[in-house]
Design a protein around this motif. Sequence first.
Motif, PDB file in Angstrom:
ATOM      1  N   ASN A 174       7.642  15.481 -26.612  1.00  0.00           N
ATOM      2  CA  ASN A 174       7.822  14.378 -25.674  1.00  0.00           C
ATOM      3  C   ASN A 174       6.541  14.202 -24.868  1.00  0.00           C
ATOM      4  N   ASP A 175       6.038  12.984 -24.817  1.00  0.00           N
ATOM      5  CA  ASP A 175       4.810  12.700 -24.077  1.00  0.00           C
ATOM      6  C   ASP A 175       5.001  11.437 -23.240  1.00  0.00           C
ATOM      7  N   TYR A 176       4.366  11.432 -22.077  1.00  0.00           N
ATOM      8  CA  TYR A 176       4.403  10.220 -21.256  1.00  0.00           C
ATOM      9  C   TYR A 176       3.114  10.110 -20.453  1.00  0.00           C
ATOM     10  N   THR A 177       2.758   8.888 -20.128  1.00  0.00           N
ATOM     11  CA  THR A 177       1.682   8.603 -19.173  1.00  0.00           C
ATOM     12  C   THR A 177       2.204   7.542 -18.214  1.00  0.00           C
ATOM     13  N   THR A 178       1.711   7.578 -16.974  1.00  0.00           N
ATOM     14  CA  THR A 178       2.104   6.580 -15.987  1.00  0.00           C
ATOM     15  C   THR A 178       0.884   6.178 -15.170  1.00  0.00           C
ATOM     16  N   ASP A 179       0.839   4.900 -14.814  1.00  0.00           N
ATOM     17  CA  ASP A 179      -0.338   4.337 -14.151  1.00  0.00           C
ATOM     18  C   ASP A 179       0.117   3.345 -13.091  1.00  0.00           C
ATOM     19  N   PHE A 180      -0.209   3.640 -11.839  1.00  0.00           N
ATOM     20  CA  PHE A 180       0.168   2.758 -10.735  1.00  0.00           C
ATOM     21  C   PHE A 180      -0.958   1.825 -10.318  1.00  0.00           C
ATOM     22  N   SER A 181      -2.193   2.232 -10.609  1.00  0.00           N
ATOM     23  CA  SER A 181      -3.334   1.430 -10.163  1.00  0.00           C
ATOM     24  C   SER A 181      -3.794   0.430 -11.211  1.00  0.00           C
ATOM     25  N   ASN A 182      -3.262   0.559 -12.443  1.00  0.00           N
ATOM     26  CA  ASN A 182      -3.642  -0.304 -13.570  1.00  0.00           C
ATOM     27  C   ASN A 182      -5.102  -0.124 -13.982  1.00  0.00           C
ATOM     28  N   THR A 183      -5.692   0.986 -13.553  1.00  0.00           N
ATOM     29  CA  THR A 183      -7.085   1.259 -13.928  1.00  0.00           C
ATOM     30  C   THR A 183      -7.226   2.632 -14.559  1.00  0.00           C
ATOM     31  N   VAL A 184      -6.734   3.650 -13.865  1.00  0.00           N
ATOM     32  CA  VAL A 184      -6.835   5.021 -14.344  1.00  0.00           C
ATOM     33  C   VAL A 184      -5.433   5.617 -14.414  1.00  0.00           C
ATOM     34  N   ILE A 185      -5.138   6.339 -15.473  1.00  0.00           N
ATOM     35  CA  ILE A 185      -3.839   6.984 -15.599  1.00  0.00           C
ATOM     36  C   ILE A 185      -3.649   7.969 -14.445  1.00  0.00           C
ATOM     37  N   ASP A 186      -2.549   7.840 -13.721  1.00  0.00           N
ATOM     38  CA  ASP A 186      -2.303   8.718 -12.585  1.00  0.00           C
ATOM     39  C   ASP A 186      -1.725  10.066 -12.996  1.00  0.00           C
ATOM     40  N   GLU A 187      -0.909  10.061 -14.029  1.00  0.00           N
ATOM     41  CA  GLU A 187      -0.273  11.314 -14.439  1.00  0.00           C
ATOM     42  C   GLU A 187       0.083  11.253 -15.909  1.00  0.00           C
ATOM     43  N   TYR A 188      -0.079  12.381 -16.575  1.00  0.00           N
ATOM     44  CA  TYR A 188       0.433  12.466 -17.933  1.00  0.00           C
ATOM     45  C   TYR A 188       1.066  13.838 -18.137  1.00  0.00           C
ATOM     46  N   GLY A 189       2.085  13.850 -18.968  1.00  0.00           N
ATOM     47  CA  GLY A 189       2.798  15.090 -19.256  1.00  0.00           C
ATOM     48  C   GLY A 189       3.200  15.150 -20.704  1.00  0.00           C
TER      49      GLY A 189
ATOM     50  N   ARG B 274      -0.315  16.996 -15.791  1.00  0.00           N
ATOM     51  CA  ARG B 274      -1.562  16.865 -15.048  1.00  0.00           C
ATOM     52  C   ARG B 274      -1.555  15.552 -14.275  1.00  0.00           C
ATOM     53  N   ASN B 275      -2.203  15.572 -13.118  1.00  0.00           N
ATOM     54  CA  ASN B 275      -2.367  14.325 -12.363  1.00  0.00           C
ATOM     55  C   ASN B 275      -3.828  14.134 -11.993  1.00  0.00           C
ATOM     56  N   PHE B 276      -4.144  12.905 -11.604  1.00  0.00           N
ATOM     57  CA  PHE B 276      -5.533  12.530 -11.355  1.00  0.00           C
ATOM     58  C   PHE B 276      -5.889  12.797  -9.894  1.00  0.00           C
ATOM     59  N   ASN B 277      -7.013  13.510  -9.712  1.00  0.00           N
ATOM     60  CA  ASN B 277      -7.529  13.792  -8.382  1.00  0.00           C
ATOM     61  C   ASN B 277      -8.634  12.791  -8.080  1.00  0.00           C
ATOM     62  N   SER B 278      -8.366  11.866  -7.138  1.00  0.00           N
ATOM     63  CA  SER B 278      -9.333  10.798  -6.843  1.00  0.00           C
ATOM     64  C   SER B 278     -10.607  11.337  -6.209  1.00  0.00           C
TER      65      SER B 278
ATOM     66  N   PHE C 158      -8.606  15.351 -14.008  1.00  0.00           N
ATOM     67  CA  PHE C 158      -7.182  15.643 -14.079  1.00  0.00           C
ATOM     68  C   PHE C 158      -6.963  17.134 -13.853  1.00  0.00           C
ATOM     69  N   SER C 159      -6.057  17.471 -12.967  1.00  0.00           N
ATOM     70  CA  SER C 159      -5.766  18.862 -12.632  1.00  0.00           C
ATOM     71  C   SER C 159      -4.332  19.198 -12.992  1.00  0.00           C
ATOM     72  N   PRO C 160      -4.084  20.389 -13.554  1.00  0.00           N
ATOM     73  CA  PRO C 160      -2.702  20.781 -13.873  1.00  0.00           C
ATOM     74  C   PRO C 160      -1.858  20.917 -12.608  1.00  0.00           C
ATOM     75  N   ILE C 161      -0.623  20.513 -12.700  1.00  0.00           N
ATOM     76  CA  ILE C 161       0.353  20.754 -11.631  1.00  0.00           C
ATOM     77  C   ILE C 161       0.990  22.103 -11.938  1.00  0.00           C
TER      78      ILE C 161
END
Length: 828
Positions: free
Chosen positions: A405-420, A462-466, A471-474
């Motif tokens: 199972n894989d997912y990505t999510t993007d709130f800014s429409n520029t850089v992926i904020d989180e993927y798992g 992992r989520n994106f550190n602005s 991307f850093s592991p949670i």
Amino acid sequence: MKYFLLLITLFTGISYASAQGMGGAAAPSVTGRISGTILDSLTSKPVDYATVSLGRAGSVKTTNGALTDEKGAFKIENIAAGSYRITIAFLGYQTKILDSVKTTPGKPDLNLGRILLAPNLKMLNEVVITGTTPIIENKIDKLVYNAEQDIAIAGGNATDVLRKVPLLSVDFEGNVSLRGSQNVRVLINGKPSGSMANNMADALKAIPADQIKNVEVITSPSAKYDAEGTSGIINIITKKNNLAGISGSVNGGVGTRQNSGNLNLNAKTGRLAVTANGGGFYSWPQTSTISFKRTNADASQIISQNGESQTDRLAANGSIGADYDFNSFNSISTNLRLNGFSNGADGSNLNQNIFNGNAVNFTRLSDNSMHMNGIDWSSDFLHKFKKKDQQISVAYQFTNSIQKNDYTTDFSNTVIDEYGNNDADNTENTIQVDYTHPFKKVTFETGVKGILRDIVSDNQTRNFNSETNVFSPISSRTYVYDYNQDVYSAYATFGFTLAKKYGIRAGARYEGTEIKGDARSVGAAASPFTSSYYNLVPSFVVSRTFKNFSTVKLSYNQRLQRPSLFYLNPFLNSADIYNQSQGNPSLKPELSHNVEFNYSMFVKTSVLNASVYYRRTNDIIESFVLPISVTDPSTGLTATGSRTTFRNVGNNNSVGFNFFGQINPVKPLTLRGNFNVFTYDINTNNTVVVSNTNSNTQLIYNAFLMASYVFPKGLTFETFLITNSPRRTSQGKNPSFNMWNLGLKKEIMKKKGSIGLTVIDPFNENKNFRSNIAGADFTQTSNFSVPFRSFGTSFSYRFGKLTMQAPRKKRGVTNDDLKQGEQNTGNQ
């Protein structure tokens, strides 16, 4: 484990030794079989249900015999070397006698080939014999739906077949219920499949409908079956031709929603039979719309979403199997099945949230995908003793399935904020020994079994550190989780008949379960735990047969429902932070008490089956929505979202009534209907708080109506309607479902082939599925609208030359012991 293996070794030896002593003399060194095919001498068509009697040469006394099947084939087993006299008789034909039939120790098997039976000319114009397998058969321990007799399933998948089976209902996501309960175990040819443990709804879509021979519904399983499945067992039997020679079939379908194809090959020569098949389906990408709204009790926060997603599905499966009879007493069977399934969903959602009167709007892009691959390998050995129906079998099965199972999510429409991503690996090893001994009037069955399950869930998020632009592991959501479940069991059953009218079957099964779960990394969110529980589950059924093939039956049994991988996987999917989902590895098993009173009647072509039943389920497992704190991606403020998981919510009492009927008002017309209604009355435990609207007794129903008409020259028309009420839970209700189908089939190529046309919901381009959930401090509504109307065509063709049939007794491992997965239950 070593103690269990020692137990099996001792059990096998004792059973074999005792069987030899109880069965009398040892079996002859060489025995064989006499077989052949009976044909009409004028038309060369098979003569089914003809009587074939066997006796010693020169004597008119009969010592053995058989009936021919629908292909005119017969087989008489356990024949010692010698000379025999064979008599063949059937109404409307002249009796035929073969008075010098010989077998030898060197050639114990004798195939008489094609035997022509001459019609009796005096009766030829007076007698018309016809016979077909009915679509529905009601047996003492199960109801059988013969799918190969149904013309309207061509081009579909197993989900389409199950929608037409009495007692079953299937919702829009493909989740199967038996009399309203989804706690049902699905087997393939009497054996479990690892793919079912991941997501049953998806796994069923991977099985072509044209590959299914029949479906068995067992509502009151005996102690011989695993205690798992609180509502019962569904056994899907795939097509398998044990006819001498090479044969096969090819089926395909093309439609506006999905396409399918399937190929079956069968080969049999002497004592060896080999079967192989492969198939799959692909659904065209379709765009669905989604709306969602969640409101706090004080209306201080409103989460509102509207969007769309594009999904597509691809599935494939294949198997190869072989059966070999060493002689009339020893045989071996092996089968290898491969399956795969994948789907993807790319979506865009507009969030219009309100926090304390302030509106916050943003768009979220998401990408979800799932890939599943599985392998099931089984092998078993069967030994039959000289005494009829006395036998012992040893079976082993290895099952492995991997789901990604894989997912990505993007709130800014520029850089992926989180993927798992999550890799879930489910491995099972099963060994089983069964022994059957017939006494004078009683049949005794006993056996032992061990199931070793190992589940590994590898979670990485992992989520994106602005600030660092990396991307850093949670840490709390990046770990490997190990889950081990070992089940050991033993059973004994007795079955007998009294006064030729009463049938009684009683037994008990003891099962011990040992569970251990732990994460390999320090600080992981999933805590380690161990658990053990032991259950003695009885079963009892008594039936009374009356004239005109009517029967009444009273049964009682206890059943267990252990959660499968779908429910246990601790992977947290937060592609939508306001609507997260996660399994629960700490779930306890369900335990149910089931009582059923059943009446069935067969009058010519009419069938009636009615049941009243009661089920009490303790620690029932349901999807459950919990409020959680999240950080709003646009404002950085703390907000309240929801997480769908699974919990033991309490105890449920259910009383129900089921009716199935079939009539033929005129010969070409068949009408069938099934109606099931039951109550949902949940008593939640102290850890679950629900709103008052969900605490009352609820009424739930599902129904099915069908009509088919057979026109001359091989043309058949069928239409059917399915309707299911909303399914209740402790927090609200999940969507209702209804569907109207029309089908037309025409036989071609001298009945070896057929073409068909299917129309689904011609007046509904889209279908809406609405759900409502209420918690102690929130209400939640959602609507999922999907394209539904479809048109499709199908084609099938049978090829090969067949000469005789050799039905075989089903055997092997039957792990009917895990709660199957719902698909996205409780989610939008």
